[in-house]
Design a protein around this motif. Structure first.
Motif, PDB file in Angstrom:
ATOM      1  N   ARG A  13       0.837  -1.201   0.000  1.00 39.96           N
ATOM      2  CA  ARG A  13       0.000   0.000   0.000  1.00 39.96           C
ATOM      3  C   ARG A  13       0.872   1.251   0.000  1.00 39.96           C
ATOM      4  NH1 ARG A  13      -5.459   1.136   1.715  1.00 39.96           N
ATOM      5  NH2 ARG A  13      -5.700   3.366   2.127  1.00 39.96           N
ATOM      6  N   ARG A  14       1.901   1.259   0.841  1.00 43.46           N
ATOM      7  CA  ARG A  14       2.795   2.409   0.900  1.00 43.46           C
ATOM      8  C   ARG A  14       3.616   2.538  -0.375  1.00 43.46           C
ATOM      9  NH1 ARG A  14       4.535   0.982   7.118  1.00 43.46           N
ATOM     10  NH2 ARG A  14       2.628   1.794   8.099  1.00 43.46           N
ATOM     11  N   LEU A  15       4.053   1.408  -0.917  1.00 42.39           N
ATOM     12  CA  LEU A  15       4.836   1.439  -2.136  1.00 42.39           C
ATOM     13  C   LEU A  15       4.036   1.998  -3.305  1.00 42.39           C
ATOM     14  CD1 LEU A  15       7.408   0.628  -3.679  1.00 42.39           C
ATOM     15  CD2 LEU A  15       6.422  -1.650  -3.952  1.00 42.39           C
ATOM     16  N   LEU A  16       2.814   1.555  -3.455  1.00 36.50           N
ATOM     17  CA  LEU A  16       1.995   2.025  -4.572  1.00 36.50           C
ATOM     18  C   LEU A  16       1.520   3.459  -4.363  1.00 36.50           C
ATOM     19  CD1 LEU A  16      -0.094  -1.221  -5.194  1.00 36.50           C
ATOM     20  CD2 LEU A  16       1.821  -0.348  -6.564  1.00 36.50           C
ATOM     21  N   ALA A  17       1.280   3.847  -3.115  1.00 39.59           N
ATOM     22  CA  ALA A  17       0.858   5.222  -2.843  1.00 39.59           C
ATOM     23  C   ALA A  17       1.951   6.219  -3.194  1.00 39.59           C
ATOM     24  CB  ALA A  17       0.470   5.367  -1.372  1.00 39.59           C
ATOM     25  N   ALA A  18       3.206   5.766  -3.210  1.00 42.57           N
ATOM     26  CA  ALA A  18       4.321   6.661  -3.535  1.00 42.57           C
ATOM     27  C   ALA A  18       4.505   6.860  -5.034  1.00 42.57           C
ATOM     28  CB  ALA A  18       5.613   6.113  -2.930  1.00 42.57           C
ATOM     29  N   GLN A  19       3.807   6.087  -5.859  1.00 47.57           N
ATOM     30  CA  GLN A  19       3.942   6.211  -7.309  1.00 47.57           C
ATOM     31  C   GLN A  19       3.097   7.376  -7.832  1.00 47.57           C
ATOM     32  OE1 GLN A  19       6.147   4.297  -9.056  1.00 47.57           O
ATOM     33  NE2 GLN A  19       6.662   3.467  -7.037  1.00 47.57           N
ATOM     34  N   PRO A  20       3.599   8.104  -8.830  1.00 47.61           N
ATOM     35  CA  PRO A  20       2.850   9.255  -9.374  1.00 47.61           C
ATOM     36  C   PRO A  20       1.780   8.824 -10.373  1.00 47.61           C
ATOM     37  CG  PRO A  20       4.958   9.074 -10.478  1.00 47.61           C
ATOM     38  CD  PRO A  20       4.935   7.975  -9.442  1.00 47.61           C
ATOM     39  N   TRP A  21       0.690   8.255  -9.888  1.00 52.64           N
ATOM     40  CA  TRP A  21      -0.362   7.767 -10.775  1.00 52.64           C
ATOM     41  C   TRP A  21      -1.132   8.925 -11.409  1.00 52.64           C
ATOM     42  CZ3 TRP A  21       0.344   2.801 -11.520  1.00 52.64           C
ATOM     43  CH2 TRP A  21       0.826   1.993 -10.478  1.00 52.64           C
ATOM     44  N   ARG A  22      -1.489   8.775 -12.669  1.00 57.46           N
ATOM     45  CA  ARG A  22      -2.409   9.705 -13.324  1.00 57.46           C
ATOM     46  C   ARG A  22      -3.851   9.278 -13.094  1.00 57.46           C
ATOM     47  NH1 ARG A  22       0.817   8.220 -17.542  1.00 57.46           N
ATOM     48  NH2 ARG A  22      -1.007   7.233 -18.512  1.00 57.46           N
ATOM     49  N   GLY A  23      -4.063   7.955 -13.026  1.00 58.86           N
ATOM     50  CA  GLY A  23      -5.397   7.419 -12.827  1.00 58.86           C
ATOM     51  C   GLY A  23      -5.963   6.720 -14.041  1.00 58.86           C
ATOM     52  N   ASP A  24      -5.276   6.852 -15.199  1.00 57.89           N
ATOM     53  CA  ASP A  24      -5.782   6.209 -16.416  1.00 57.89           C
ATOM     54  C   ASP A  24      -4.792   5.186 -16.971  1.00 57.89           C
ATOM     55  OD1 ASP A  24      -3.792   7.949 -17.159  1.00 57.89           O
ATOM     56  OD2 ASP A  24      -4.879   8.803 -18.870  1.00 57.89           O
ATOM     57  N   GLU A  25      -3.861   4.730 -16.139  1.00 57.33           N
ATOM     58  CA  GLU A  25      -2.849   3.786 -16.605  1.00 57.33           C
ATOM     59  C   GLU A  25      -3.415   2.383 -16.803  1.00 57.33           C
ATOM     60  OE1 GLU A  25      -0.587   6.813 -14.076  1.00 57.33           O
ATOM     61  OE2 GLU A  25      -2.479   5.716 -13.970  1.00 57.33           O
ATOM     62  N   ARG A  26      -2.632   1.601 -17.517  1.00 57.62           N
ATOM     63  CA  ARG A  26      -2.914   0.174 -17.683  1.00 57.62           C
ATOM     64  C   ARG A  26      -1.746  -0.560 -17.024  1.00 57.62           C
ATOM     65  NH1 ARG A  26      -5.917  -3.308 -20.965  1.00 57.62           N
ATOM     66  NH2 ARG A  26      -4.802  -5.161 -21.741  1.00 57.62           N
ATOM     67  N   VAL A  27      -2.038  -1.361 -15.994  1.00 56.68           N
ATOM     68  CA  VAL A  27      -1.005  -1.968 -15.150  1.00 56.68           C
ATOM     69  C   VAL A  27      -1.168  -3.483 -15.170  1.00 56.68           C
ATOM     70  CG1 VAL A  27      -0.013  -2.077 -12.824  1.00 56.68           C
ATOM     71  CG2 VAL A  27      -0.968   0.078 -13.676  1.00 56.68           C
ATOM     72  N   LEU A  28      -0.039  -4.189 -15.254  1.00 59.71           N
ATOM     73  CA  LEU A  28      -0.018  -5.642 -15.283  1.00 59.71           C
ATOM     74  C   LEU A  28       0.570  -6.178 -13.980  1.00 59.71           C
ATOM     75  CD1 LEU A  28      -0.274  -8.372 -16.806  1.00 59.71           C
ATOM     76  CD2 LEU A  28       2.049  -7.966 -17.670  1.00 59.71           C
ATOM     77  N   ASP A  29      -0.099  -7.176 -13.386  1.00 62.48           N
ATOM     78  CA  ASP A  29       0.387  -7.856 -12.188  1.00 62.48           C
ATOM     79  C   ASP A  29       0.741  -9.292 -12.564  1.00 62.48           C
ATOM     80  OD1 ASP A  29       0.975  -8.839  -9.709  1.00 62.48           O
ATOM     81  OD2 ASP A  29      -1.010  -8.542  -8.845  1.00 62.48           O
ATOM     82  N   LEU A  30       2.033  -9.626 -12.441  1.00 62.99           N
ATOM     83  CA  LEU A  30       2.512 -10.968 -12.783  1.00 62.99           C
ATOM     84  C   LEU A  30       2.348 -11.887 -11.578  1.00 62.99           C
ATOM     85  CD1 LEU A  30       5.840 -10.014 -14.601  1.00 62.99           C
ATOM     86  CD2 LEU A  30       3.623 -10.528 -15.647  1.00 62.99           C
ATOM     87  N   GLY A  31       1.628 -12.985 -11.744  1.00 64.62           N
ATOM     88  CA  GLY A  31       1.374 -13.880 -10.621  1.00 64.62           C
ATOM     89  C   GLY A  31       0.478 -13.224  -9.597  1.00 64.62           C
ATOM     90  N   CYS A  32      -0.673 -12.748 -10.030  1.00 66.30           N
ATOM     91  CA  CYS A  32      -1.535 -11.923  -9.175  1.00 66.30           C
ATOM     92  C   CYS A  32      -2.171 -12.708  -8.034  1.00 66.30           C
ATOM     93  CB  CYS A  32      -2.617 -11.254 -10.009  1.00 66.30           C
ATOM     94  SG  CYS A  32      -3.757 -12.403 -10.806  1.00 66.30           S
ATOM     95  N   GLY A  33      -2.291 -14.046  -8.170  1.00 66.17           N
ATOM     96  CA  GLY A  33      -2.924 -14.823  -7.112  1.00 66.17           C
ATOM     97  C   GLY A  33      -4.353 -14.376  -6.869  1.00 66.17           C
ATOM     98  N   ARG A  34      -4.694 -14.222  -5.591  1.00 64.82           N
ATOM     99  CA  ARG A  34      -6.060 -13.819  -5.246  1.00 64.82           C
ATOM    100  C   ARG A  34      -6.256 -12.306  -5.266  1.00 64.82           C
ATOM    101  NH1 ARG A  34      -7.971 -18.124  -0.622  1.00 64.82           N
ATOM    102  NH2 ARG A  34      -9.879 -16.887  -0.812  1.00 64.82           N
TER     103      ARG A  34
END
Length: 386
Positions: free
Chosen positions: A82-103
């Motif tokens: 949560r802290r790691l992602l909150a530190a990223q400069p998101w625009r809000g319209d990105e397309r993001v891939l999660d490798l091995g997303c699990g649940r």
């Protein structure tokens, strides 16, 4: 084919973590690991009870290891990501891939930052790597978290991603790549992640081992990736099984991206030779207490001590420090007097090799600039009047 998403509301950024991250059911990573620790603790307790009392210590240690492991898989990884992602400069319209997303622990947290974007997860849905791991479980969690409308799931191998080149703004992964058995397979997964990443996009891979391989593999693509620990909250049973984050950014053609490796802050000598500053971790400014008192040392490169009749004016130094420029009355070369310690020109977290390269480049530029100033000062038109 992607799983069909259900409509859901957008979570507020002010939603408490206990509600926003734990509305779904995320299982336990590698459930055999804590079970093995607890089984070992019971065995040690039995030995201590009937044979050798000193085995109680081993039983207690194994119980503590299991407790720390369960904390990491049930809470610690949520806090860290949560802290790691909150530190990223998101625009809000990105397309993001999660490798091995699990649940969906990381995937759904990413989706919270993408009100107009898309979070895409891929997995082979192995229950050995995570209890209850299934596409249906991930979609149920997405619906529970209220982000299902922005989530897309695929069944795919990380070594053969079914996506076009440069189709994602970011690629993330949490303790998944090490499950690929061979070094060549892990390298292939890194190559695939880099292929689908757009120029300027960021790659975030957290894993418990093999992260040195990932950094080395990324270097073959011309990027210097950083590697750092995610702290005790992601210790899987103890400090001997930590989680490290590998972070790299894909260069944009025609633009230079500077990767900032996480190293211990150090006292840096600066090109102007005016001293050094001790930098905070991740800061470009020195601690105010480290600034030196004003000095009055003046020297001419040719005759040594400054001439008393030299005149000059105050100006800002190239490294950000305040300096007073004077001209030697004999050789008309610039003389400098620092009014405070140089503030430096580089982050303290850069590697020593990168610091050295930048320092040498700036020293050459400053030498050339000083020579030009000396030439101008020696001409009658620009010579300072005593």
């Amino acid at each position: 084919m992607p799983a069909q998403a259900h409509d859901g509301g957008v979570l507020s950024e002010n939603t408490p973590m206990s509600a926003s991250l734990r509305a779904g059911r995320y299982g336990i990573d590698a459930p055999y690991a804590p079970l093995g620790m607890l089984a070992g603790a019971l065995a040690c307790a039995a030995v201590a009870l009937f044979v050798a009392p000193q085995w109680w210590l081993s039983a207690v240690i194994l119980v503590l290891m299991a407790a720390l492991y369960l904390h990491t898989t049930r809470r610690g990884k949520f806090l860290a990501w949560r802290r790691l992602l909150a530190a990223q400069p998101w625009r809000g319209d990105e397309r993001v891939l999660d490798l091995g997303c699990g649940r969906g622990m990381v995937l759904l947290e990413v989706a919270r930052h993408l009100p107009q974007g898309r979070a895409v997860g891929v997995d082979i849905w192995s229950s050995k790597d995570q209890s209850g791991n299934a596409m249906a479980a991930a979609m149920a969690n997405a619906a529970a978290e209220g982000v299902a409308a922005r989530v897309e799931l695929h069944t795919a191998d990380m070594r053969h991603l079914p996506f076009a080149d440069a189709s994602f703004d970011a690629v993330v992964s949490n303790v998944a790549l090490h499950n690929i058995a061979t070094r060549e397979g892990r390298a292939q997964a890194i190559d695939e992640a880099w292929r689908v990443l757009r120029p300027g996009g960021v790659l975030l891979i957290a894993d418990i081992n093999k992260t040195g391989e990932y950094v080395a593999r990324l270097s073959t693509h011309g990027v210097t990736a950083s590697r750092r620990s995610l702290g005790w909250r992601m210790w899987w049973g103890g400090p001997w099984v930590p989680t490290h984050l590998v972070e790299g950014r894909k260069p944009v053609p025609g633009r230079v991206w500077l990767s900032v490796p996480a190293v211990r802050p150090a006292r840096l000598a600066t090109p102007c030779g005016e001293g050094s500053g001790r930098f905070r971790r991740g800061s470009l400014s020195p601690r105010p207490a480290q600034r030196a008192a004003p000095t009055n040392r003046l020297a001419c490169p040719a005759c040594g001590p400054a001439q008393s009749e030299g005149v000059g004016s105050a100006r800002a130094g190239r490294c950000g420090s305040s300096r007073v420029t004077k001209t030697c009355s004999t050789h008309h070369s610039p003389l400098y007097s620092s009014s405070r310690r140089c503030e430096g020109v580089m982050p303290a977290r850069w590697s020593s090799a990168r610091q050295g390269r930048l320092r040498r480049s700036l020293a050459a530029w400053i030498s050339l600039s000083d020579g030009m100033q000396a030439s101008r000062a020696s001409s009658p038109r620009t010579q300072a009047v005593p």
